[in-house]
Design a protein around this motif. Structure first.
Motif, PDB file in Angstrom:
ATOM      1  N   GLU A   1       0.833  -1.200   0.000  1.00  0.00           N
ATOM      2  CA  GLU A   1       0.000   0.000   0.000  1.00  0.00           C
ATOM      3  C   GLU A   1       0.870   1.253   0.000  1.00  0.00           C
ATOM      4  O   GLU A   1       0.624   2.200  -0.765  1.00  0.00           O
ATOM      5  N   ARG A   2       1.871   1.265   0.860  1.00  0.00           N
ATOM      6  CA  ARG A   2       2.732   2.440   0.970  1.00  0.00           C
ATOM      7  C   ARG A   2       3.469   2.710  -0.336  1.00  0.00           C
ATOM      8  O   ARG A   2       3.605   3.859  -0.755  1.00  0.00           O
ATOM      9  N   ARG A   3       3.911   1.660  -1.013  1.00  0.00           N
ATOM     10  CA  ARG A   3       4.613   1.840  -2.279  1.00  0.00           C
ATOM     11  C   ARG A   3       3.679   2.377  -3.363  1.00  0.00           C
ATOM     12  O   ARG A   3       4.083   3.240  -4.169  1.00  0.00           O
ATOM     13  N   ILE A   4       2.419   1.928  -3.381  1.00  0.00           N
ATOM     14  CA  ILE A   4       1.451   2.457  -4.340  1.00  0.00           C
ATOM     15  C   ILE A   4       1.240   3.945  -4.100  1.00  0.00           C
ATOM     16  O   ILE A   4       1.184   4.750  -5.045  1.00  0.00           O
ATOM     17  N   LEU A   5       1.148   4.339  -2.837  1.00  0.00           N
ATOM     18  CA  LEU A   5       0.960   5.752  -2.514  1.00  0.00           C
ATOM     19  C   LEU A   5       2.171   6.576  -2.944  1.00  0.00           C
ATOM     20  O   LEU A   5       2.029   7.703  -3.448  1.00  0.00           O
ATOM     21  N   GLU A   6       3.365   6.038  -2.743  1.00  0.00           N
ATOM     22  CA  GLU A   6       4.577   6.737  -3.164  1.00  0.00           C
ATOM     23  C   GLU A   6       4.596   6.928  -4.680  1.00  0.00           C
ATOM     24  O   GLU A   6       4.868   8.026  -5.180  1.00  0.00           O
ATOM     25  N   LEU A   7       4.300   5.851  -5.420  1.00  0.00           N
ATOM     26  CA  LEU A   7       4.310   5.933  -6.880  1.00  0.00           C
ATOM     27  C   LEU A   7       3.219   6.875  -7.382  1.00  0.00           C
ATOM     28  O   LEU A   7       3.433   7.643  -8.328  1.00  0.00           O
ATOM     29  N   GLY A   8       2.053   6.842  -6.738  1.00  0.00           N
ATOM     30  CA  GLY A   8       0.992   7.756  -7.128  1.00  0.00           C
ATOM     31  C   GLY A   8       1.382   9.204  -6.924  1.00  0.00           C
ATOM     32  O   GLY A   8       1.069  10.077  -7.745  1.00  0.00           O
ATOM     33  N   ALA A   9       2.124   9.484  -5.831  1.00  0.00           N
ATOM     34  CA  ALA A   9       2.525  10.854  -5.513  1.00  0.00           C
ATOM     35  C   ALA A   9       3.540  11.400  -6.515  1.00  0.00           C
ATOM     36  O   ALA A   9       3.463  12.566  -6.909  1.00  0.00           O
ATOM     37  N   ILE A  10       4.486  10.583  -6.929  1.00  0.00           N
ATOM     38  CA  ILE A  10       5.560  11.088  -7.795  1.00  0.00           C
ATOM     39  C   ILE A  10       5.221  10.993  -9.281  1.00  0.00           C
ATOM     40  O   ILE A  10       5.995  11.458 -10.126  1.00  0.00           O
TER      41      ILE A  10
ATOM     42  N   ASP B   1       1.904  11.864 -10.444  1.00  0.00           N
ATOM     43  CA  ASP B   1       0.624  12.552 -10.638  1.00  0.00           C
ATOM     44  C   ASP B   1      -0.493  11.540 -10.845  1.00  0.00           C
ATOM     45  O   ASP B   1      -1.216  11.568 -11.845  1.00  0.00           O
ATOM     46  N   ARG B   2      -0.612  10.633  -9.871  1.00  0.00           N
ATOM     47  CA  ARG B   2      -1.663   9.598  -9.868  1.00  0.00           C
ATOM     48  C   ARG B   2      -1.576   8.673 -11.084  1.00  0.00           C
ATOM     49  O   ARG B   2      -2.574   8.159 -11.578  1.00  0.00           O
ATOM     50  N   GLY B   3      -0.337   8.494 -11.571  1.00  0.00           N
ATOM     51  CA  GLY B   3      -0.122   7.591 -12.692  1.00  0.00           C
ATOM     52  C   GLY B   3      -0.050   8.264 -14.041  1.00  0.00           C
ATOM     53  O   GLY B   3       0.339   7.633 -15.033  1.00  0.00           O
TER      54      GLY B   3
ATOM     55  N   GLY C   1      -7.387  18.442 -10.754  1.00  0.00           N
ATOM     56  CA  GLY C   1      -6.864  18.646  -9.412  1.00  0.00           C
ATOM     57  C   GLY C   1      -7.266  17.509  -8.487  1.00  0.00           C
ATOM     58  O   GLY C   1      -7.294  16.342  -8.887  1.00  0.00           O
ATOM     59  N   VAL C   2      -7.614  17.843  -7.266  1.00  0.00           N
ATOM     60  CA  VAL C   2      -7.967  16.836  -6.263  1.00  0.00           C
ATOM     61  C   VAL C   2      -9.278  16.150  -6.634  1.00  0.00           C
ATOM     62  O   VAL C   2     -10.236  16.793  -7.054  1.00  0.00           O
ATOM     63  N   CYS C   3      -9.295  14.822  -6.485  1.00  0.00           N
ATOM     64  CA  CYS C   3     -10.510  14.031  -6.682  1.00  0.00           C
ATOM     65  C   CYS C   3     -10.865  13.374  -5.352  1.00  0.00           C
ATOM     66  O   CYS C   3     -10.016  12.698  -4.757  1.00  0.00           O
ATOM     67  N   GLN C   4     -12.080  13.577  -4.904  1.00  0.00           N
ATOM     68  CA  GLN C   4     -12.518  13.011  -3.630  1.00  0.00           C
ATOM     69  C   GLN C   4     -13.853  12.298  -3.786  1.00  0.00           C
ATOM     70  O   GLN C   4     -14.667  12.665  -4.645  1.00  0.00           O
TER      71      GLN C   4
END
Length: 289
Positions: free
Chosen positions: A35-44, A46-48, A155-158
């Motif tokens: 999970e943490r690695r997916i969040l890291e990759l998503g952050a760097i 731009d969500r893929g 931008g942000v999606c919620q």
């Protein structure tokens, strides 16, 4: 040249550090390594959206890894037949998924995380496209044109899931590039969908929780730059009956199924039945943890 190279190398590290600061909704508290690695990759990435081929392969592998593991959400006291500690598959979806979520990865354009778009795709299935850009379905051709618009970004999606419904909010930005008196425009595309109750819901194999059946009701444009200038239009208080309109195009198109092949206390992976090739990863907002 050297300074630009150093900046490019430092940016991913800076993003990761910033997202781990307390109160930022970061992922330092996420225990699951995948999970943490997916969040890291998503952050760097731009969500893929800027992910390299290697990063996309890694993301796909991590998603497969999580989806193949047993559900890790503990249902509320007495939920389902298994009692406390039973797998999430025995828990009604509203109990497991309730809360506020932020999109961290999408296999397609992030705005398609809104339930409006799979409903639109279902409503236009089989419709002959006047664009004739490719052999793809009309909806996919419309999406490709939207994705190619100059100056447009998401931008942000919620998503906020309650006992009775789902609220999707997608921030759309347009950089006018000096061709307008306005330096840029933005709006918050808001779609409201009702959760339909079903008796005897069955959870498919390899799914963390029972699917949510969503009826798309309305779509509105909130906090619009144009709306602030032309305040007499009162755009913030106008809701277009998008679900009923799509339902008239094709009976039942306004109802979509949101599947959850993986869910934990911090993260969920979602797919729409009308758009099975699209995949979305959501992280629970910090205030809901």
């Amino acid at each position: 040249m050297a300074s630009r190279l150093l900046a490019a190398l430092a940016l991913p590290v800076l993003v990761v550090l910033l997202l781990q600061l307390p109160g930022t909704g970061g992922f330092s508290a996420v225990a699951n390594v995948a999970e943490r690695r997916i969040l890291e990759l998503g952050a760097i990435t731009d969500r893929g959206r800027t992910a390299s081929a290697a990063q996309r392969r890694e993301l796909a592998r991590l998603v497969d890894e999580l989806c193949s593991t047993p559900p890790s959400v503990t249902p509320p006291e007495g939920a389902g037949d298994g009692g406390p500690g039973a797998p999430a598959a025995t828990t009604p979806p509203k109990e497991v998924l309730r809360g506020r979520w932020r999109l961290v990865y999408a296999s397609v354009a992030p705005y398609r995380s809104s339930p409006f778009f799979p409903a639109f795709k279902a409503a236009t299935a089989g419709v002959s496209s006047p664009l004739k850009l490719s052999e793809a379905p009309w909806a996919e051709q419309v999406f490709s044109v939207t994705d190619a618009l100059p100056g447009y970004s998401v931008g942000v999606c919620q998503q906020t899931i309650t006992e009775s419904g789902l609220l999707s909010q997608v921030e759309i930005r347009i950089n006018t590039g000096g061709y307008s008196p306005l330096p840029g425009m933005s709006s918050l595309m808001t779609t409201e969908a009702a959760i339909l109750e079903e008796e005897g819901e069955e959870v498919a194999a390899k799914e963390a929780v029972a699917p949510l059946r969503l009826r798309v009701d309305t779509t509105s444009v909130k906090r619009s730059t144009i709306g602030r200038i032309l305040s007499f239009l009162d755009l913030d208080n106008y809701a277009f009956p998008s679900g009923a309109t799509l339902g008239r195009l094709r009976t039942g198109a306004d109802v979509v199924e949101l599947r959850t092949p993986y869910a934990s206390a911090d993260l969920r992976i979602a797919q729409y039945d009308a758009d099975p090739d699209s995949l979305f990863v959501w992280v629970r907002e910090a205030e809901d943890r």
